[in-house]
Scaffold this motif. Structure first.
Motif, PDB file in Angstrom:
ATOM      1  N   PHE A  66      19.768  23.357  55.523  1.00 63.29           N
ATOM      2  CA  PHE A  66      19.308  24.713  55.849  1.00 63.29           C
ATOM      3  C   PHE A  66      17.782  24.664  55.882  1.00 63.29           C
ATOM      4  CE2 PHE A  66      23.465  25.351  54.086  1.00 63.29           C
ATOM      5  CZ  PHE A  66      23.978  26.465  54.721  1.00 63.29           C
ATOM      6  N   GLU A  67      17.218  24.768  57.080  1.00 60.13           N
ATOM      7  CA  GLU A  67      15.767  24.699  57.215  1.00 60.13           C
ATOM      8  C   GLU A  67      15.190  26.115  57.323  1.00 60.13           C
ATOM      9  OE1 GLU A  67      12.505  21.920  59.509  1.00 60.13           O
ATOM     10  OE2 GLU A  67      14.521  22.090  60.310  1.00 60.13           O
ATOM     11  N   ASP A  68      13.946  26.291  56.816  1.00 58.52           N
ATOM     12  CA  ASP A  68      13.274  27.602  56.858  1.00 58.52           C
ATOM     13  C   ASP A  68      14.160  28.684  56.239  1.00 58.52           C
ATOM     14  OD1 ASP A  68      10.976  26.631  58.058  1.00 58.52           O
ATOM     15  OD2 ASP A  68      11.781  26.853  60.074  1.00 58.52           O
ATOM     16  N   LEU A  69      14.686  28.402  55.059  1.00 56.17           N
ATOM     17  CA  LEU A  69      15.623  29.332  54.423  1.00 56.17           C
ATOM     18  C   LEU A  69      14.965  30.672  54.078  1.00 56.17           C
ATOM     19  CD1 LEU A  69      18.637  29.106  53.593  1.00 56.17           C
ATOM     20  CD2 LEU A  69      17.846  28.747  51.261  1.00 56.17           C
ATOM     21  N   HIS A  70      13.618  30.674  53.997  1.00 58.49           N
ATOM     22  CA  HIS A  70      12.908  31.923  53.671  1.00 58.49           C
ATOM     23  C   HIS A  70      13.087  32.973  54.768  1.00 58.49           C
ATOM     24  CE1 HIS A  70      10.225  28.824  55.407  1.00 58.49           C
ATOM     25  NE2 HIS A  70       9.868  29.785  56.229  1.00 58.49           N
ATOM     26  N   TRP A  71      13.550  32.567  55.955  1.00 57.44           N
ATOM     27  CA  TRP A  71      13.785  33.528  57.034  1.00 57.44           C
ATOM     28  C   TRP A  71      15.262  33.920  57.136  1.00 57.44           C
ATOM     29  CZ3 TRP A  71      10.359  30.065  60.534  1.00 57.44           C
ATOM     30  CH2 TRP A  71       9.023  30.450  60.383  1.00 57.44           C
ATOM     31  N   ALA A  72      16.079  33.427  56.248  1.00 56.54           N
ATOM     32  CA  ALA A  72      17.524  33.689  56.351  1.00 56.54           C
ATOM     33  C   ALA A  72      17.825  35.153  56.059  1.00 56.54           C
ATOM     34  CB  ALA A  72      18.281  32.797  55.375  1.00 56.54           C
ATOM     35  N   ASP A  73      18.847  35.684  56.740  1.00 60.23           N
ATOM     36  CA  ASP A  73      19.286  37.046  56.446  1.00 60.23           C
ATOM     37  C   ASP A  73      20.220  37.004  55.237  1.00 60.23           C
ATOM     38  OD1 ASP A  73      21.649  36.001  57.424  1.00 60.23           O
ATOM     39  OD2 ASP A  73      21.511  37.015  59.350  1.00 60.23           O
ATOM     40  N   GLU A  74      20.553  38.187  54.729  1.00 65.02           N
ATOM     41  CA  GLU A  74      21.314  38.244  53.473  1.00 65.02           C
ATOM     42  C   GLU A  74      22.705  37.638  53.607  1.00 65.02           C
ATOM     43  OE1 GLU A  74      23.042  42.109  52.321  1.00 65.02           O
ATOM     44  OE2 GLU A  74      21.988  42.954  54.028  1.00 65.02           O
ATOM     45  N   ILE A  75      23.328  37.802  54.788  1.00 58.13           N
ATOM     46  CA  ILE A  75      24.692  37.297  54.932  1.00 58.13           C
ATOM     47  C   ILE A  75      24.694  35.767  54.942  1.00 58.13           C
ATOM     48  CG2 ILE A  75      24.864  37.256  57.467  1.00 58.13           C
ATOM     49  CD1 ILE A  75      27.641  38.574  57.103  1.00 58.13           C
ATOM     50  N   SER A  76      23.629  35.161  55.483  1.00 57.55           N
ATOM     51  CA  SER A  76      23.524  33.696  55.465  1.00 57.55           C
ATOM     52  C   SER A  76      23.335  33.192  54.036  1.00 57.55           C
ATOM     53  CB  SER A  76      22.359  33.237  56.343  1.00 57.55           C
ATOM     54  OG  SER A  76      22.530  33.669  57.670  1.00 57.55           O
ATOM     55  N   LEU A  77      22.534  33.920  53.261  1.00 56.26           N
ATOM     56  CA  LEU A  77      22.325  33.533  51.866  1.00 56.26           C
ATOM     57  C   LEU A  77      23.605  33.709  51.054  1.00 56.26           C
ATOM     58  CD1 LEU A  77      18.784  35.078  51.315  1.00 56.26           C
ATOM     59  CD2 LEU A  77      19.344  32.653  51.511  1.00 56.26           C
ATOM     60  N   ASP A  78      24.369  34.770  51.361  1.00 57.00           N
ATOM     61  CA  ASP A  78      25.657  34.961  50.682  1.00 57.00           C
ATOM     62  C   ASP A  78      26.616  33.815  51.015  1.00 57.00           C
ATOM     63  OD1 ASP A  78      24.785  37.288  49.556  1.00 57.00           O
ATOM     64  OD2 ASP A  78      25.759  38.612  50.997  1.00 57.00           O
ATOM     65  N   LEU A  79      26.608  33.395  52.284  1.00 58.38           N
ATOM     66  CA  LEU A  79      27.454  32.278  52.696  1.00 58.38           C
ATOM     67  C   LEU A  79      27.036  31.005  51.958  1.00 58.38           C
ATOM     68  CD1 LEU A  79      29.571  30.848  54.463  1.00 58.38           C
ATOM     69  CD2 LEU A  79      27.841  30.670  56.252  1.00 58.38           C
ATOM     70  N   LEU A  80      25.723  30.774  51.853  1.00 61.87           N
ATOM     71  CA  LEU A  80      25.227  29.592  51.147  1.00 61.87           C
ATOM     72  C   LEU A  80      25.706  29.599  49.692  1.00 61.87           C
ATOM     73  CD1 LEU A  80      23.508  27.069  50.852  1.00 61.87           C
ATOM     74  CD2 LEU A  80      21.482  28.526  50.646  1.00 61.87           C
ATOM     75  N   SER A  81      25.604  30.762  49.035  1.00 56.80           N
ATOM     76  CA  SER A  81      26.076  30.861  47.644  1.00 56.80           C
ATOM     77  C   SER A  81      27.570  30.576  47.559  1.00 56.80           C
ATOM     78  CB  SER A  81      25.783  32.260  47.087  1.00 56.80           C
ATOM     79  OG  SER A  81      24.399  32.497  47.041  1.00 56.80           O
ATOM     80  N   PHE A  82      28.321  31.090  48.518  1.00 58.81           N
ATOM     81  CA  PHE A  82      29.769  30.873  48.560  1.00 58.81           C
ATOM     82  C   PHE A  82      30.084  29.384  48.705  1.00 58.81           C
ATOM     83  CE2 PHE A  82      33.863  30.753  50.879  1.00 58.81           C
ATOM     84  CZ  PHE A  82      34.643  31.501  50.023  1.00 58.81           C
ATOM     85  N   LEU A  83      29.318  28.686  49.552  1.00 63.51           N
ATOM     86  CA  LEU A  83      29.523  27.237  49.728  1.00 63.51           C
ATOM     87  C   LEU A  83      29.206  26.487  48.443  1.00 63.51           C
ATOM     88  CD1 LEU A  83      27.975  26.667  53.284  1.00 63.51           C
ATOM     89  CD2 LEU A  83      30.400  26.678  52.684  1.00 63.51           C
TER      90      LEU A  83
END
Length: 659
Positions: A66-83
């Motif tokens: 996951f590159e440039d994660l500081h630009w991720a939206d909340e749903i992408s961050l939720d998915l990352l946590s889920f993974l």
């Protein structure tokens, strides 16, 4: 997907088809997805993505970046946590690259990583280079070239340990022909005066290089900076009306060579991106405000042309461009679409931002009553999701109290929906009298509008029944819920029917009619299975297990708790897994299988400690204490019960302290 997931593919493919706006391969399953609410659909998408990635990882070790994660939206961050919660037993590594953002939502991802991965979660902090490291980089880039001390010191001092500054300085020297290539290496041009001034900051350094470009190259970069950090040659060409693709390619090639941009060859189209966001920002600031506004409008218009067949995927981008242009009426249109799309995907923070921006625009542009309706209703719904009930009520009140609802029969006929939503805000805050009053108004509005929608009537009755249940009025609750079920039984509104059945099951449970409760819960379970709502299925199997415990059917209870755990593991519901293991431990204890009881209660303790769930930890320790006591392990029992007692005192859980 079929190759990796086998028989599971039939349930997963419709989700990916919906995500990518593809033609459904199974219309029946695809139609069922429309009955899921936003949270249920998001969860199914997360499970599908996770299962696909884990299937790949089980074939060969997998690294996800996951590159440039500081630009991720909340749903992408939720998915990352889920993974992160799902990779414990798989050969899968996640590498997330981000700028330092200590106060951001990324801290939540870090907390999940530490919680679930322990010492397998590592943070690599990249600090500024030391003077010695900057020297190493400088000489590494230039080879054995001897640089005059005054030039070297100036570059190192101004760089302040930022590698990009050093690279840009050298590129500036190359652009000015101070550094030239000779025999495969770099040399200083002896004819050039080396008493040069190096710009003090990165922006000035970038602009020094930008100013030396040809006018057409500057125009391309300025237009690209308005498009965004990434852009396609096709879109760029449309915006600037460039008729000669060969010349455009040559100009883009020169900009790649000068390291302003880089090709994105792996994107499947002729794409490019700015080598660094600072370059994009600096170039963007060279535009006058009126030129920026004009270009944002041109970019948005060009996106509508280039992506005419797939505008759904571009609504957020279009909203952003039109918002910075003179076409604010189009900005309102796309902000509403972006808000609704984010809400459907359960990206509530984003949806709230889009709707609030749209609300602000209502005072600046001409709008239709339908647009105002969508803005206020959409914002209210998002605020309910995030628990801002009073703010949500204000939005709904704007709809029923403003001119919108008086603009013809069509809007008056929708008022019942708004009053039902207002009732929900009161119910969530425990203000049941006000909630019931609003539901009565909703029923009256429905009647006045002359609408005979059985589903709308059933939803109002369902909500009334639930409030009566919460107040302990079980017979009244049953009457309302049964009337609701009669209206929609056998209809396609599977989610509504499932909800009513589950609530009727809860009423029967409280009235100790366990067989009747089980019948309702099984009805609800079958509907959740049709919807492929795994989370709903897991909850219902857990309910059936509890019913088995209460009615003394321990073997049935055991079977249902196992089913619940299996589904909870699929959806990654760690809290649910902890509770189901506690329940299963109790069943095993009552069946006399003390070894299995100890195993399941031990699992619950381990999970509860890992996720920091104090209440479940207290429950599991209490039941383990009982188990140890029954086996004569009084010293260990005393220790476990003391720990449990401490937790329940801390939480103020009086009923559990009595136990």
């Amino acid at each position: 997907v079929t190759d990796l997931l086998g028989s599971e593919a039939s349930s997963v493919l419709p989700l990916f088809e919906k995500l990518f706006n593809l033609e459904p391969s199974d219309p029946v399953i695809s139609q069922r997805l429309n009955y899921l609410d936003a949270e249920q659909l998001r969860q199914q998408n997360f499970i599908a993505i996770r299962n696909l990635l884990l299937a790949v990882a089980d074939r060969y070790p997998l690294v996800i970046i996951f590159e440039d994660l500081h630009w991720a939206d909340e749903i992408s961050l939720d998915l990352l946590s889920f993974l992160i919660e799902s990779i414990n037993d798989h050969p899968l590594m996640i590498l997330a690259i981000t700028r330092p953002m200590p106060e951001s939502i990324l801290e939540g991802v870090l907390d999940v990583s530490r919680q679930f991965l322990g010492d397998r979660c590592g943070i690599i902090q990249l600090d500024s280079l030391s003077e010695h490291q900057s020297d190493q980089l400088l000489y590494g880039l230039l080879g054995v070239l001897e640089i005059p001390e005054q030039v070297r010191a100036q570059i190192i001092q101004r760089a302040s340990g930022v590698p990009f500054y050093i690279e840009e300085t050298l590129r500036m020297l190359i652009d000015k022909h101070i550094l030239v290539q000779e025999d495969g290496g770099w040399v200083l041009d002896a004819k050039v005066d080396l008493d040069l001034e190096v710009p003090e900051n990165l922006q000035d350094l970038i602009l020094t290089r930008f100013d030396r470009l040809l006018p057409e190259q500057r125009r391309i970069l300025q237009t690209a900076s308005v498009i965004g950090r990434e852009f396609s040659a096709e879109l760029l060409s449309t915006v600037i009306s460039f008729d000669d693709p060969v010349q455009l390619n040559a100009l883009l090639g020169d900009l790649v060579e000068k390291a302003f941009i880089l090709p994105a060859a792996d994107q499947g189209y002729r794409g490019y991106f700015f080598r660094h966001v600072l370059t994009s920002d600096a170039v963007y600031r060279t535009l006058l405000r009126r030129d920026r506004n004009r270009l944002h409008g041109l970019v948005a218009n060009s996106i509508e042309q280039v992506f005419a067949g797939q505008l759904e995927s571009q609504v957020e981008v279009l909203a952003g461009h039109y918002l910075r242009s003179e076409y604010l009426d189009k900005a309102l249109h796309y902000l509403i679409l972006a808000g609704r799309k984010s809400a459907r995907e359960y990206a509530n923070i984003q949806a709230q931002r889009y709707f609030e921006e749209a609300r602000t625009l209502l005072s600046d542009v001409e709008y239709s009553p339908e647009q105002a309706w969508q803005v206020w209703l959409g914002l209210g719904d998002v605020l309910v999701f995030i628990g801002e009930y009073e703010a949500a009520r204000s939005c709904y009140a704007e709809l029923v109290g403003s001119f919108i609802s008086s603009r013809g029969v069509e809007f008056r006929s929708r008022q019942h929906v708004v009053y039902r939503k207002i009732a929900t805000t009161y119910e969530r805050q425990g203000e049941f009298d006000q909630a019931l009053e609003q539901l009565e108004t909703a029923a009256q509005k429905l009647l006045t509008a002359g609408k005979s929608s059985p589903v709308a009537k059933a939803q109002i009755l369902n909500d009334k029944g639930w409030i009566q249940f919460l107040r302990g009025n079980f017979q009244e609750a049953r009457s309302s819920l049964q009337s609701a079920l009669d209206l929609v039984a056998g209809s396609d509104e599977l989610s509504v029917v499932a909800s009513i059945n589950n609530r009727l099951g809860a009423v029967s449970y409280q009235l100790r009619e366990y067989k009747q409760a089980a019948r309702y819960v099984r009805e609800s379970l079958e509907l959740r299975k049709k919807l492929q709502d795994l989370s709903g299925e897991a909850r219902l199997y857990n309910n059936l297990g509890l019913l088995g415990l209460m009615s003394g059917d321990l073997h049935e209870a055991k079977s249902n708790f196992y089913q619940s755990i299996e589904l909870l593991e699929k959806v990654g519901d760690t809290e649910g897994i902890a509770l189901a293991n506690i329940n299963l431990g109790l069943v095993k204890y009552d069946l006399g299988d003390f070894a299995a009881a100890r195993e399941h209660l031990g699992k619950a303790v381990s999970i509860s400690q890992r996720i920091g769930h104090r209440f479940y930890l207290g429950l599991a320790n209490m039941y383990l204490g009982r188990l140890e006591s029954s086996q004569g392990g009084f010293e260990r029992a005393d220790e476990l019960l003391a720990q449990s007692q401490e937790i329940f005192k801390e939480l103020g859980a009086q009923d559990n302290l009595v136990d």
